[in-house]
Design a protein around this motif. Structure first.
Motif, mmCIF file in Angstrom:
data_model
loop_
_atom_site.group_PDB
_atom_site.id
_atom_site.type_symbol
_atom_site.label_atom_id
_atom_site.label_comp_id
_atom_site.label_asym_id
_atom_site.label_seq_id
_atom_site.Cartn_x
_atom_site.Cartn_y
_atom_site.Cartn_z
ATOM 1 N N ASP A 159 -2.870 -16.895 102.967
ATOM 2 C CA ASP A 159 -3.842 -16.836 101.948
ATOM 3 C C ASP A 159 -3.390 -17.717 100.868
ATOM 4 O O ASP A 159 -4.122 -18.640 100.277
ATOM 5 N N VAL A 160 -2.234 -17.424 100.385
ATOM 6 C CA VAL A 160 -1.689 -18.052 99.069
ATOM 7 C C VAL A 160 -1.418 -19.646 99.453
ATOM 8 O O VAL A 160 -1.834 -20.396 98.429
ATOM 9 N N ARG A 161 -0.935 -19.888 100.412
ATOM 10 C CA ARG A 161 -0.791 -21.130 100.917
ATOM 11 C C ARG A 161 -2.006 -22.214 101.019
ATOM 12 O O ARG A 161 -2.165 -23.324 100.734
ATOM 13 N N ARG A 162 -3.235 -21.386 101.136
ATOM 14 C CA ARG A 162 -4.560 -22.286 101.327
ATOM 15 C C ARG A 162 -5.228 -22.214 99.833
ATOM 16 O O ARG A 162 -6.027 -23.095 99.565
ATOM 17 N N ARG A 163 -4.683 -21.271 98.969
ATOM 18 C CA ARG A 163 -5.601 -21.448 97.556
ATOM 19 C C ARG A 163 -4.713 -22.379 96.756
ATOM 20 O O ARG A 163 -3.499 -22.683 96.654
ATOM 21 N N LEU A 164 -5.551 -22.967 96.028
ATOM 22 C CA LEU A 164 -5.128 -24.070 95.017
ATOM 23 C C LEU A 164 -5.999 -23.843 93.900
ATOM 24 O O LEU A 164 -7.136 -24.070 93.764
ATOM 25 N N SER A 165 -5.293 -23.802 92.446
ATOM 26 C CA SER A 165 -6.299 -23.849 91.268
ATOM 27 C C SER A 165 -5.755 -25.061 90.550
ATOM 28 O O SER A 165 -4.776 -25.404 90.278
ATOM 29 N N GLU A 184 -14.616 -35.479 98.562
ATOM 30 C CA GLU A 184 -13.952 -36.372 99.626
ATOM 31 C C GLU A 184 -12.453 -35.240 99.963
ATOM 32 O O GLU A 184 -12.035 -35.376 101.084
ATOM 33 N N PHE A 185 -11.918 -34.741 98.851
ATOM 34 C CA PHE A 185 -10.731 -33.924 99.203
ATOM 35 C C PHE A 185 -11.160 -32.729 100.030
ATOM 36 O O PHE A 185 -10.449 -32.630 101.125
ATOM 37 N N MET A 186 -12.297 -32.148 99.893
ATOM 38 C CA MET A 186 -12.917 -30.994 100.369
ATOM 39 C C MET A 186 -13.023 -31.157 101.970
ATOM 40 O O MET A 186 -12.761 -30.408 102.808
ATOM 41 N N LYS A 187 -13.292 -32.595 102.267
ATOM 42 C CA LYS A 187 -13.684 -32.806 103.444
ATOM 43 C C LYS A 187 -12.312 -33.192 104.263
ATOM 44 O O LYS A 187 -12.267 -32.785 105.593
ATOM 45 N N THR A 188 -11.219 -33.451 103.728
ATOM 46 C CA THR A 188 -9.956 -33.660 104.330
ATOM 47 C C THR A 188 -9.060 -32.261 104.459
ATOM 48 O O THR A 188 -8.289 -32.175 105.139
ATOM 49 N N ALA A 189 -9.578 -31.510 103.466
ATOM 50 C CA ALA A 189 -8.969 -30.192 103.529
ATOM 51 C C ALA A 189 -9.956 -29.031 103.444
ATOM 52 O O ALA A 189 -10.067 -28.241 102.695
ATOM 53 N N PRO A 190 -10.646 -28.837 104.617
ATOM 54 C CA PRO A 190 -11.883 -27.868 104.568
ATOM 55 C C PRO A 190 -11.280 -26.344 104.371
ATOM 56 O O PRO A 190 -11.790 -25.531 104.132
ATOM 57 N N GLU A 191 -9.995 -26.344 105.037
ATOM 58 C CA GLU A 191 -9.424 -24.787 104.793
ATOM 59 C C GLU A 191 -9.005 -24.338 103.484
ATOM 60 O O GLU A 191 -8.600 -23.257 103.226
ATOM 61 N N VAL A 192 -9.009 -25.352 102.534
ATOM 62 C CA VAL A 192 -8.478 -25.118 101.073
ATOM 63 C C VAL A 192 -9.309 -24.260 100.228
ATOM 64 O O VAL A 192 -10.525 -24.601 100.173
ATOM 65 N N ASP A 193 -9.050 -23.130 99.577
ATOM 66 C CA ASP A 193 -10.019 -22.547 98.806
ATOM 67 C C ASP A 193 -9.528 -23.013 97.276
ATOM 68 O O ASP A 193 -8.564 -22.492 96.704
ATOM 69 N N LEU A 194 -10.439 -23.847 96.687
ATOM 70 C CA LEU A 194 -9.979 -24.703 95.376
ATOM 71 C C LEU A 194 -10.852 -23.860 94.560
ATOM 72 O O LEU A 194 -12.012 -23.569 94.432
ATOM 73 N N ASN A 195 -9.918 -23.601 93.361
ATOM 74 C CA ASN A 195 -10.663 -23.226 92.380
ATOM 75 C C ASN A 195 -10.377 -24.021 91.175
ATOM 76 O O ASN A 195 -9.224 -24.257 90.593
ATOM 77 N N VAL A 196 -11.442 -24.672 90.584
ATOM 78 C CA VAL A 196 -11.390 -25.599 89.558
ATOM 79 C C VAL A 196 -11.631 -24.850 88.088
ATOM 80 O O VAL A 196 -12.763 -24.354 87.893
ATOM 81 N N ARG A 197 -10.718 -25.097 87.282
ATOM 82 C CA ARG A 197 -11.078 -24.411 85.634
ATOM 83 C C ARG A 197 -11.085 -25.566 84.786
ATOM 84 O O ARG A 197 -10.506 -26.759 84.962
ATOM 85 N N THR A 198 -11.681 -25.261 83.618
ATOM 86 C CA THR A 198 -11.754 -26.338 82.606
ATOM 87 C C THR A 198 -11.379 -25.562 81.298
ATOM 88 O O THR A 198 -11.175 -24.493 81.028
ATOM 89 N N ILE A 250 -1.864 -26.875 89.123
ATOM 90 C CA ILE A 250 -2.056 -28.283 88.502
ATOM 91 C C ILE A 250 -2.956 -28.289 87.404
ATOM 92 O O ILE A 250 -3.817 -27.766 87.466
ATOM 93 N N ARG A 251 -2.204 -28.647 86.587
ATOM 94 C CA ARG A 251 -3.093 -29.003 85.302
ATOM 95 C C ARG A 251 -3.123 -30.616 85.145
ATOM 96 O O ARG A 251 -2.105 -31.331 85.610
ATOM 97 N N ILE A 252 -4.098 -31.208 84.610
ATOM 98 C CA ILE A 252 -4.245 -32.694 84.441
ATOM 99 C C ILE A 252 -4.575 -32.529 82.966
ATOM 100 O O ILE A 252 -5.574 -32.076 82.324
ATOM 101 N N CYS A 253 -3.776 -33.179 81.861
ATOM 102 C CA CYS A 253 -3.868 -33.152 80.475
ATOM 103 C C CYS A 253 -3.348 -34.526 80.156
ATOM 104 O O CYS A 253 -2.706 -35.179 80.649
#
Length: 307
Positions: free
Chosen positions: A92-98, A116-130, A144-147
């Motif tokens: 589960d941890v390997r599949r999760r990404l924040s 587009e990313f979710m189509k290539t990696a449908p198994e990933v549970d993506l958590n987007v934070r702002t 991952i942080r983009i700053c």
């Protein structure tokens, strides 16, 4: 504080009670019948009660034991389920990404591409934070942080992109001044973004710096609509409120749609963005996949320049 109960003895008792047989319980638990009998005696000593009535080759539960065995079975089932969940947790941890970025970057740059990313990696549970500030960004947990600052966090910091600052406005405003850049910059209403002063937006020019750079004089630099977030300021410019110093990362879709048009040259200094991630990513193929994907998107971006 929980009382230390002998779990092995409880398991032996529950299996024996459920099967009405020491031999069958021993087979299920992969031990000898003698070991099961020993564990039951330990539990009886611990509880200071009798659990079974032994009649020759048969055993029967006592009244107290019969009243509680169902609850003990339920408790052991819950423990078993919890342990099975733990066994799955690594996967589960390997599949999760924040992933975190400023609210404007997420809504205007990242979100239009995420499908587009979710189509290539449908198994990933993506958590987007702002986040709205550097302090908020560096205090929240994120893979991952983009700053747009050089962080002091103990992590891997990779140059990602450089952003241009370009004056843009709605087509109807540009048309009012015949599309003449100097007339637009000198006379059109200005849209301002009040930058957060903790380093989040420290590299971006304001109107005073931009107009000075290109020799345009205005006496009303402080006038015009003001916003505390770049995203809402962009929406105002798109609606025809005035001219804004647009960030190339945020305005590309609006320019492609034709709802915003460039007015003049970009500011000569570009603003860098960085991608922050843990030093060690062992077993986190998902994280590397996202990083590879976002770098690929940067390289194909016409308005945002890869470092």
């Amino acid at each position: 504080m929980r009382k230390r109960v002998p779990l092995n003895a409880i398991r032996a008792f529950e299996a024996t009670a459920r099967m009405s047989s020491v031999v069958k319980a021993a087979d299920e638990l992969c031990v000898t019948p003698t070991a099961v009998s020993h564990q039951i005696r330990l539990l009886e000593d611990f509880l200071q009660i009798q659990l079974f009535i032994r009649k020759n080759s048969r055993i029967e539960l006592t009244t107290d034991a019969r009243a509680n065995v169902a609850r003990i079975t339920q408790a052991l089932d819950l423990i078993n389920e919890a342990v099975l969940c733990l066994e799955k947790s690594d996967e589960d941890v390997r599949r999760r990404l924040s992933v975190s970025a400023s609210a404007s970057v997420v809504s205007l740059w990242l979100m239009p591409r995420l499908s587009e990313f979710m189509k290539t990696a449908p198994e990933v549970d993506l958590n987007v934070r702002t986040f709205l500030s550097r302090k908020e960004a560096e205090s929240q947990e994120s893979d991952i942080r983009i700053c747009n600052w050089q962080s002091q966090l103990d992590c891997q910091i990779e140059p990602l992109i450089e952003e241009e600052i370009i004056p843009v406005c709605a087509p109807e405003i540009a048309a009012q001044y015949g599309g003449n850049a100097r007339d637009i910059l000198a006379n059109a209403p200005l849209v301002h973004v009040d930058r957060i002063q903790d380093g989040l937006d420290g590299t971006y020019p304001d109107w005073a710096r931009y107009l000075t750079e290109y020799g345009v004089s205005r006496s009303d630099l402080s006038h015009g609509a003001r916003f505390n977030q770049a995203g809402t300021a962009m929406e105002a410019a798109d609606a025809g409120v005035g001219v804004i110093l647009g960030r190339s990362l945020l305005i590309e879709k609006a320019i492609a749609r034709g709802t915003l048009v460039p007015v003049a040259e970009s500011y000569p200094i570009r603003s860098p963005y960085f991608m922050l991630s843990p030093w060690k990513t062992d077993g986190r193929e998902t994280m590397q996949r996202f990083k590879d994907w976002i770098v690929g998107k940067v390289r194909t971006n016409e308005l945002v320049h890869a470092i």
